[in-house]
Scaffold this motif. Structure first.
Motif, mmCIF file in Angstrom:
data_model
loop_
_atom_site.group_PDB
_atom_site.id
_atom_site.type_symbol
_atom_site.label_atom_id
_atom_site.label_comp_id
_atom_site.label_asym_id
_atom_site.label_seq_id
_atom_site.Cartn_x
_atom_site.Cartn_y
_atom_site.Cartn_z
ATOM 1 N N LEU A 193 -29.561 -28.753 6.048
ATOM 2 C CA LEU A 193 -28.594 -28.042 5.210
ATOM 3 C C LEU A 193 -27.305 -28.817 5.027
ATOM 4 C CD1 LEU A 193 -28.918 -24.363 6.474
ATOM 5 C CD2 LEU A 193 -29.503 -25.211 4.215
ATOM 6 N N LEU A 194 -26.955 -29.671 5.999
ATOM 7 C CA LEU A 194 -25.660 -30.349 5.960
ATOM 8 C C LEU A 194 -25.470 -31.189 4.702
ATOM 9 C CD1 LEU A 194 -23.002 -30.978 7.289
ATOM 10 C CD2 LEU A 194 -24.123 -32.775 8.604
ATOM 11 N N ILE A 200 -22.923 -29.731 -2.588
ATOM 12 C CA ILE A 200 -22.482 -28.599 -3.417
ATOM 13 C C ILE A 200 -20.974 -28.412 -3.312
ATOM 14 C CG2 ILE A 200 -22.642 -26.099 -3.695
ATOM 15 C CD1 ILE A 200 -25.548 -26.295 -2.781
ATOM 16 N N LEU A 201 -20.435 -28.501 -2.088
ATOM 17 C CA LEU A 201 -18.991 -28.344 -1.911
ATOM 18 C C LEU A 201 -18.222 -29.479 -2.587
ATOM 19 C CD1 LEU A 201 -18.876 -27.215 1.828
ATOM 20 C CD2 LEU A 201 -18.341 -25.827 -0.175
ATOM 21 N N LEU A 202 -18.774 -30.684 -2.507
ATOM 22 C CA LEU A 202 -18.125 -31.822 -3.143
ATOM 23 C C LEU A 202 -18.068 -31.632 -4.656
ATOM 24 C CD1 LEU A 202 -16.885 -34.553 -2.401
ATOM 25 C CD2 LEU A 202 -19.126 -35.593 -2.802
ATOM 26 N N LEU A 203 -19.152 -31.120 -5.220
ATOM 27 C CA LEU A 203 -19.183 -30.857 -6.651
ATOM 28 C C LEU A 203 -18.222 -29.733 -7.022
ATOM 29 C CD1 LEU A 203 -20.620 -31.610 -9.320
ATOM 30 C CD2 LEU A 203 -22.273 -29.801 -8.813
ATOM 31 N N ALA A 204 -18.153 -28.706 -6.161
ATOM 32 C CA ALA A 204 -17.296 -27.551 -6.458
ATOM 33 C C ALA A 204 -15.816 -27.897 -6.393
ATOM 34 C CB ALA A 204 -17.611 -26.414 -5.491
ATOM 35 N N PHE A 205 -15.419 -28.689 -5.370
ATOM 36 C CA PHE A 205 -14.001 -28.996 -5.191
ATOM 37 C C PHE A 205 -13.586 -30.281 -5.897
ATOM 38 C CE2 PHE A 205 -14.398 -26.274 -1.323
ATOM 39 C CZ PHE A 205 -13.427 -25.358 -1.672
ATOM 40 N N GLY A 206 -14.534 -31.207 -6.072
ATOM 41 C CA GLY A 206 -14.178 -32.477 -6.690
ATOM 42 C C GLY A 206 -13.336 -33.357 -5.794
ATOM 43 N N VAL A 209 -11.960 -34.328 0.990
ATOM 44 C CA VAL A 209 -11.239 -33.624 2.058
ATOM 45 C C VAL A 209 -11.389 -32.117 1.902
ATOM 46 C CG1 VAL A 209 -8.975 -33.225 3.100
ATOM 47 C CG2 VAL A 209 -9.612 -35.524 2.325
ATOM 48 N N ALA A 210 -11.237 -31.622 0.688
ATOM 49 C CA ALA A 210 -11.369 -30.183 0.444
ATOM 50 C C ALA A 210 -12.786 -29.702 0.733
ATOM 51 C CB ALA A 210 -11.000 -29.864 -0.999
ATOM 52 N N ALA A 211 -13.799 -30.553 0.509
ATOM 53 C CA ALA A 211 -15.186 -30.176 0.759
ATOM 54 C C ALA A 211 -15.511 -30.153 2.250
ATOM 55 C CB ALA A 211 -16.125 -31.142 0.043
ATOM 56 N N GLY A 254 -18.821 -18.709 6.978
ATOM 57 C CA GLY A 254 -17.748 -19.668 7.218
ATOM 58 C C GLY A 254 -17.373 -20.424 5.962
ATOM 59 N N ILE A 255 -18.395 -20.890 5.244
ATOM 60 C CA ILE A 255 -18.141 -21.612 4.000
ATOM 61 C C ILE A 255 -17.625 -20.664 2.923
ATOM 62 C CG2 ILE A 255 -19.279 -22.847 2.121
ATOM 63 C CD1 ILE A 255 -21.044 -24.181 4.198
#
Length: 390
Positions: A193-194, A200-206, A209-211, A254-255
Motif C-alpha cells: 500500500l505504501l 496518490i498523495l503526491l498527485l493530490a498535493f503536487g 513534503v505535503a504528501a 490517518g491519511i
C-alpha cells in the motif's frame, strides 16, 4: 476557547513534536511484540458448556489434552528402517532430556491398540509430548524450543529434510502459526500500500513534503495503537483480528484526517497568513471537523464493547484506539509540523510545476459542468459502473 487552544498549541509546537517523537520511539520498541500477545482462540466471556468442560479438565487432570504437542514424522521408507530410525531415535532422546517436556509417548513405549501412533504402512508416526508448563498461556512459548530441537535433530543426524518431513502441531503451535501468518500478511499489505498511497498523495498535493505528512500520521497511528494493544492485552484478551483491522483503519483515517488539515493549511497560506497564524486557523476550523468526525467513529466502535465475544470486543477496542490516536496526531502533531514547515510543504517546486495540469481548475470545471448539463446520463453511467462492481 478553541481559538486560545489553537494558539497555545502552536506556541508549544516544539514541545508537542518532541513528545510525539518520544511516544513514537517507545511505540516502535513495543509494537513488534504484539504478535506474542494476540489471542487466536477467541470465544465468549459468558461461561458456556465448552468453557466449563475445559476448566474441569484443567482442574482435575495434571496434563490436559490441549497442553499436548504432536510431532509427526513422515518418511518415504518405514520409520523403523535406516535412516528414518536414526532420526526418530534422535528426536525421542532429545525430547526426553528436556525439563519442559513432562512425558514422551510414541509407538515405542505404548501398546494401546486403540491409540495407534504409527500408520499401517509404517511410513508415518506421531510423538505426543506432554508439556511441563505451569499455566496454559506459557505453553505457547514452548513451541519454538520444540521446533528448534527438530532442526537440531536433522543437523546432527544428517538426514535429508527435503525427503523426511517432521511437523510440530497441536493447539498452541497452531495458534502461533496463525499469528505468524497474520503478522506477515499485515506487513505485506503495508509494503504494497505504501507506494500506491504515496503516489496518490503526491498527485493530490503536487508536492513531496505535503504528501509525506499524511503517511507519517497514518503509520505512526498504527505503531502507537499496536503498542497500546500490547499493554491492554495484560488486562483483556486481544484477538488476532485486531492486527489487520488496525493497519487498514489506521492508515485510512490517518491519511483522511491529515488531508483535511494539510489542504486547509495550504488554503490559509494562499490567503496571505503567516505559517503560525495559518496553522492556528487550520486547527480552529478543520481541526474541529476532524475531532467531531473522529469522536463519532470512536462512539461507533465503543458500541462493540457491549458484546460478549472476544473477537468483537477486540475489534471495538482496536478501532476505538486507532481512530482516537489518529485524531490526536492530526490535531496536535500535524499542526505543529505545519507551523514549523510553512511554505516548505510545497517543496520541491519543480514537481509542483509538473503537476499543475492535474490541479488546473479548468479541467475540473469542465467535468462539473458536463455533469450539470447531462445529469441523467451521468446517473445512468454511474449506476452501471456501481452495479458492475457489486
Amino acid at each position: 476557547m478553541a481559538s486560545i487552544f489553537s494558539r497555545t498549541l502552536i506556541r508549544w509546537r516544539w514541545a508537542i513534536i518532541t513528545t510525539w517523537a518520544v511516544i513514537g520511539y517507545v511505540a516502535a520498541q513495543r509494537a513488534p511484540h504484539v504478535i506474542e500477545v494476540l489471542d487466536v482462540r477467541g470465544g465468549t466471556r459468558i461461561q458456556t458448556e465448552a468453557s466449563r468442560a475445559e476448566q474441569t479438565l484443567r482442574e482435575r487432570f495434571d496434563r490436559p489434552l490441549n497442553d499436548l504437542f504432536a510431532v509427526t514424522l513422515e518418511s518415504p521408507i518405514p520409520v523403523d528402517s535406516e535412516p528414518a530410525r536414526l532420526l526418530l531415535d534422535s528426536l525421542l532422546a532429545s525430547f526426553e532430556r528436556q525439563r519442559f517436556i513432562h512425558s514422551v509417548v510414541s509407538f515405542r513405549n505404548t501398546t494401546d491398540s486403540t491409540f495407534s501412533m504409527i500408520s499401517g504402512d509404517r511410513h508415518l508416526t506421531a510423538i505426543a509430548l506432554a508439556m511441563n508448563a505451569p499455566v496454559g498461556d506459557s505453553v505457547g512459548k514452548l513451541v519454538m524450543p520444540v521446533r528448534s530441537l527438530v532442526t537440531e535433530a536433522f543437523r546432527t543426524t544428517g538426514v535429508d529434510s527435503t525427503r523426511y518431513k517432521v511437523s510440530v502441531t497441536g493447539r498452541s503451535p497452531l495458534d502461533l502459526d496463525i499469528k505468524t501468518v497474520t503478522a506477515a500478511d499485515s506487513r505485506r499489505s503495508e509494503l504494497r500500500l505504501l507506494p500506491l498511497t504515496a503516489g496518490i498523495l503526491l498527485l493530490a498535493f503536487g508536492a513531496l513534503v505535503a504528501a509525506v505528512l499524511p503517511l507519517i500520521v497514518g503509520f505512526l497511528a498504527i505503531w502507537i495503537t499496536l503498542a497500546i494493544v500490547v499493554v491492554l492485552s495484560a488486562y483483556t484478551p486481544m484477538s488476532h483480528f485486531v492486527l489487520n483491522m488496525t493497519t487498514m483503519l489506521g492508515l485510512g483515517v490517518g491519511i483522511d484526517y491529515s488531508l483535511l488539515i494539510v489542504t486547509r493549511f495550504r488554503e490559509e497560506l494562499n490567503r496571505g497568513l503567516r505559517r503560525q497564524e495559518a496553522a492556528a486557523r487550520t486547527l480552529h476550523t478543520a481541526g474541529a471537523a476532524v475531532l467531531t468526525s473522529g469522536m463519532t467513529v470512536v462512539v461507533g466502535f465503543a458500541a462493540l464493547l457491549l458484546t460478549p465475544l472476544v473477537e468483537t470486543q477486540s475489534v471495538g477496542i482496536g478501532g476505538l484506539v486507532v481512530v482516537a490516536v489518529a485524531v490526536a496526531l492530526s490535531t496536535t502533531l500535524l499542526p505543529a509540523l505545519l507551523a514549523v514547515l510553512g511554505r516548505q510543504i510545497d517543496r520541491p517546486r519543480w514537481l509542483a510545476r509538473r503537476l499543475t495540469w492535474y490541479h488546473a481548475p479548468t479541467a475540473w470545471e469542465r467535468w462539473a459542468r458536463s455533469l450539470a448539463r447531462h445529469p441523467r446520463r451521468a446517473l445512468v453511467i454511474g449506476g452501471v459502473l456501481i452495479a458492475t462492481l457489486t
